[in-house]
Design a protein around this motif. Structure first.
Motif, PDB file in Angstrom:
ATOM      1  N   VAL A 236      61.702   2.526  55.148  1.00  0.00           N
ATOM      2  CA  VAL A 236      60.737   2.046  56.092  1.00  0.00           C
ATOM      3  C   VAL A 236      60.063   3.025  56.884  1.00  0.00           C
ATOM      4  N   LEU A 237      60.599   4.175  57.053  1.00  0.00           N
ATOM      5  CA  LEU A 237      59.878   5.387  57.850  1.00  0.00           C
ATOM      6  C   LEU A 237      58.891   6.307  56.869  1.00  0.00           C
ATOM      7  N   GLY A 238      59.203   5.987  55.543  1.00  0.00           N
ATOM      8  CA  GLY A 238      58.477   6.708  54.679  1.00  0.00           C
ATOM      9  C   GLY A 238      58.797   8.341  54.785  1.00  0.00           C
ATOM     10  N   ALA A 239      60.256   8.448  54.745  1.00  0.00           N
ATOM     11  CA  ALA A 239      60.782   9.700  54.716  1.00  0.00           C
ATOM     12  C   ALA A 239      61.894  10.083  53.672  1.00  0.00           C
ATOM     13  N   PRO A 240      61.989  11.350  53.301  1.00  0.00           N
ATOM     14  CA  PRO A 240      63.149  11.520  52.236  1.00  0.00           C
ATOM     15  C   PRO A 240      64.408  11.226  53.022  1.00  0.00           C
ATOM     16  N   GLN A 241      65.381  10.838  52.155  1.00  0.00           N
ATOM     17  CA  GLN A 241      66.671  10.698  52.797  1.00  0.00           C
ATOM     18  C   GLN A 241      67.176  11.812  53.115  1.00  0.00           C
ATOM     19  N   ALA A 242      67.126  12.812  52.683  1.00  0.00           N
ATOM     20  CA  ALA A 242      67.716  14.140  53.325  1.00  0.00           C
ATOM     21  C   ALA A 242      67.211  14.333  54.776  1.00  0.00           C
ATOM     22  N   LEU A 243      66.156  14.128  54.969  1.00  0.00           N
ATOM     23  CA  LEU A 243      65.562  14.149  56.269  1.00  0.00           C
ATOM     24  C   LEU A 243      66.151  13.161  57.135  1.00  0.00           C
ATOM     25  N   ILE A 244      66.117  11.932  56.907  1.00  0.00           N
ATOM     26  CA  ILE A 244      67.021  10.835  57.485  1.00  0.00           C
ATOM     27  C   ILE A 244      68.708  11.347  57.955  1.00  0.00           C
ATOM     28  N   ARG A 245      69.167  11.712  56.642  1.00  0.00           N
ATOM     29  CA  ARG A 245      70.593  12.363  56.925  1.00  0.00           C
ATOM     30  C   ARG A 245      70.556  13.505  58.137  1.00  0.00           C
ATOM     31  N   SER A 246      69.728  14.342  57.786  1.00  0.00           N
ATOM     32  CA  SER A 246      69.573  15.686  58.798  1.00  0.00           C
ATOM     33  C   SER A 246      69.320  14.869  60.201  1.00  0.00           C
ATOM     34  N   ALA A 247      68.229  14.227  60.461  1.00  0.00           N
ATOM     35  CA  ALA A 247      68.076  13.748  61.674  1.00  0.00           C
ATOM     36  C   ALA A 247      69.243  12.944  62.437  1.00  0.00           C
ATOM     37  N   GLU A 248      69.922  12.281  61.516  1.00  0.00           N
ATOM     38  CA  GLU A 248      71.331  11.562  62.018  1.00  0.00           C
ATOM     39  C   GLU A 248      72.145  12.436  62.294  1.00  0.00           C
ATOM     40  N   ARG A 249      72.466  13.619  61.751  1.00  0.00           N
ATOM     41  CA  ARG A 249      73.498  14.560  62.191  1.00  0.00           C
ATOM     42  C   ARG A 249      73.073  15.192  63.458  1.00  0.00           C
ATOM     43  N   HIS A 250      71.736  15.656  63.654  1.00  0.00           N
ATOM     44  CA  HIS A 250      71.311  16.201  64.935  1.00  0.00           C
ATOM     45  C   HIS A 250      71.316  15.192  66.204  1.00  0.00           C
ATOM     46  N   ALA A 251      70.941  13.929  65.700  1.00  0.00           N
ATOM     47  CA  ALA A 251      71.276  13.192  66.769  1.00  0.00           C
ATOM     48  C   ALA A 251      72.459  12.712  67.324  1.00  0.00           C
ATOM     49  N   LYS A 252      73.418  12.619  66.408  1.00  0.00           N
ATOM     50  CA  LYS A 252      74.867  12.362  66.645  1.00  0.00           C
ATOM     51  C   LYS A 252      75.457  13.593  67.739  1.00  0.00           C
ATOM     52  N   ARG A 253      75.035  14.731  67.226  1.00  0.00           N
ATOM     53  CA  ARG A 253      75.547  16.119  67.825  1.00  0.00           C
ATOM     54  C   ARG A 253      74.873  16.161  69.175  1.00  0.00           C
ATOM     55  N   SER A 254      73.853  15.612  69.309  1.00  0.00           N
ATOM     56  CA  SER A 254      73.127  15.565  70.762  1.00  0.00           C
ATOM     57  C   SER A 254      73.787  14.659  71.560  1.00  0.00           C
ATOM     58  N   LEU A 255      74.053  13.412  71.063  1.00  0.00           N
ATOM     59  CA  LEU A 255      74.748  12.555  71.798  1.00  0.00           C
ATOM     60  C   LEU A 255      76.109  12.719  72.253  1.00  0.00           C
ATOM     61  N   THR A 256      76.921  13.221  71.100  1.00  0.00           N
ATOM     62  CA  THR A 256      78.226  13.660  71.702  1.00  0.00           C
ATOM     63  C   THR A 256      78.207  14.882  72.876  1.00  0.00           C
ATOM     64  N   ALA A 257      77.199  15.601  72.739  1.00  0.00           N
ATOM     65  CA  ALA A 257      77.160  16.745  73.594  1.00  0.00           C
ATOM     66  C   ALA A 257      76.899  16.197  75.056  1.00  0.00           C
ATOM     67  N   SER A 258      76.088  14.970  75.166  1.00  0.00           N
ATOM     68  CA  SER A 258      75.640  14.302  76.380  1.00  0.00           C
ATOM     69  C   SER A 258      76.818  13.702  76.850  1.00  0.00           C
ATOM     70  N   PHE A 259      77.902  13.131  76.177  1.00  0.00           N
ATOM     71  CA  PHE A 259      79.072  12.784  76.558  1.00  0.00           C
ATOM     72  C   PHE A 259      80.069  13.867  76.995  1.00  0.00           C
ATOM     73  N   ASP A 260      79.988  14.923  76.240  1.00  0.00           N
ATOM     74  CA  ASP A 260      81.314  15.910  76.400  1.00  0.00           C
ATOM     75  C   ASP A 260      80.438  17.315  76.346  1.00  0.00           C
ATOM     76  N   PRO A 261      79.494  17.575  77.532  1.00  0.00           N
ATOM     77  CA  PRO A 261      78.950  18.866  77.564  1.00  0.00           C
ATOM     78  C   PRO A 261      79.754  20.173  77.455  1.00  0.00           C
TER      79      PRO A 261
END
Length: 295
Positions: free
Chosen positions: A265-290
């Motif tokens: 759908v996004l026209g992006a490599p799967q590796a980039l999708i997984r990388s973005a997912e990891r970074h997003a999860k890390r940011s979200l976790t940090a926002s709830f547990d600074p």
């Protein structure tokens, strides 16, 4: 593509056309108006015509055509718009719908819009998009609509997705010439969705989507209310993610698409999708547990 596509201010026309060159799109032009005006300007610049030649072929004054191409003055009538469109060889059917949406955005009354439309009979060109456009729409409509519903109500989401496929039809040859068709189309969708989405501190609001997520739909009834407060906080944090990470998280976890489908759908490599997912999860976790160390 920018609003100032074409000859830059202060330089010669690269196509060698005589006369005063066309200025940029006016700053006050609305989002829906800009969506059809930009491809019309691109087609004009590619045509090799001067504004005067385009005006003569369309049967309108040079000043009227110049105003249309710059988005200045009153919102143009459909008769004028169709005349320019016909000379430039652009499809009229999607344009008529896009013109109508933009007219209402420009505060034109429905009676005026309907009267303009009725005065022009569309007899030239197909009433259906090209076959490859229809195949693309069939493949991506569901994902686009699902994404749009996270930010917009069901009615606005459906209307926005329909407009996106009209924009893509209007620009289809440009889409096919792009290096990445899916990425090009996604940016069109994203721009239209975000133009209508509610915002807080400049970022899109997702709170209303807390009542329509996969997690809440699957939770037992007595557990749904306990999740709502937590979901609202999470959605606020998701809305603050960088754009690409936001899109990946929305499609993966709010709409339930797998990595392969998100990449398609996004026209992006799967590796980039997984990388973005990891970074997003890390940011979200940090926002709830600074205080947690995520290095």
């Amino acid at each position: 593509m920018t609003a100032e596509a074409g000859p830059p201010d202060g330089g010669d026309d690269p196509l060698g056309r005589p006369g005063r060159k066309l200025g940029p799109i006016a700053a006050g032009v609305g989002a829906a108006h800009r969506d059809w005006l930009e491809p019309v300007r691109d087609q004009y610049f590619a045509s090799g015509l001067t504004v005067g030649e385009l005006a003569r072929k369309a049967g309108w004054s040079k000043s009227k055509v110049s105003e249309l191409l710059r988005g200045v003055g009153l919102y143009p009538s459909w008769e004028l718009t169709y005349g320019v469109l016909h000379v430039l060889g652009m499809p009229a059917w999607p344009m008529r719908r896009l013109w109508s949406v933009a007219a209402l955005e420009a505060h034109k009354k429905p009676e005026w819009v309907n009267g303009c439309v009725k005065r022009v009979v569309l007899s030239a060109g197909p009433g259906l998009p090209p076959v490859d456009h229809r195949a693309f729409a069939e493949n991506h409509h569901g994902a686009y609509a699902s994404y749009a519903k996270v930010f917009l109500g069901p009615t606005d989401a459906a209307r926005t997705v329909d407009e996106v496929f009209d924009i893509l039809w209007l620009r289809w040859q440009e889409v096919l010439r792009s290096a990445n068709v899916e990425k090009f189309a996604w940016q069109v969708l994203r721009r239209r969705v975000m133009a209508r989405a509610s915002r807080i501190d400049g970022r899109p609001r997702l709170e209303t989507a807390a009542f329509d997520t996969i997690a809440l739909q699957q939770a037992p009834f007595d557990g749904q209310f306990a999740q709502i407060e937590e979901s609202l906080a999470l959605f606020r944090a998701i809305g603050r993610l960088p754009d690409f990470q936001l899109d990946v998280i929305v499609l993966r976890y709010l709409r339930g698409l797998d990595d392969n489908r998100v990449a398609d759908v996004l026209g992006a490599p799967q590796a980039l999708i997984r990388s973005a997912e990891r970074h997003a999860k890390r940011s979200l976790t940090a926002s709830f547990d600074p205080g947690e160390n995520h290095s």
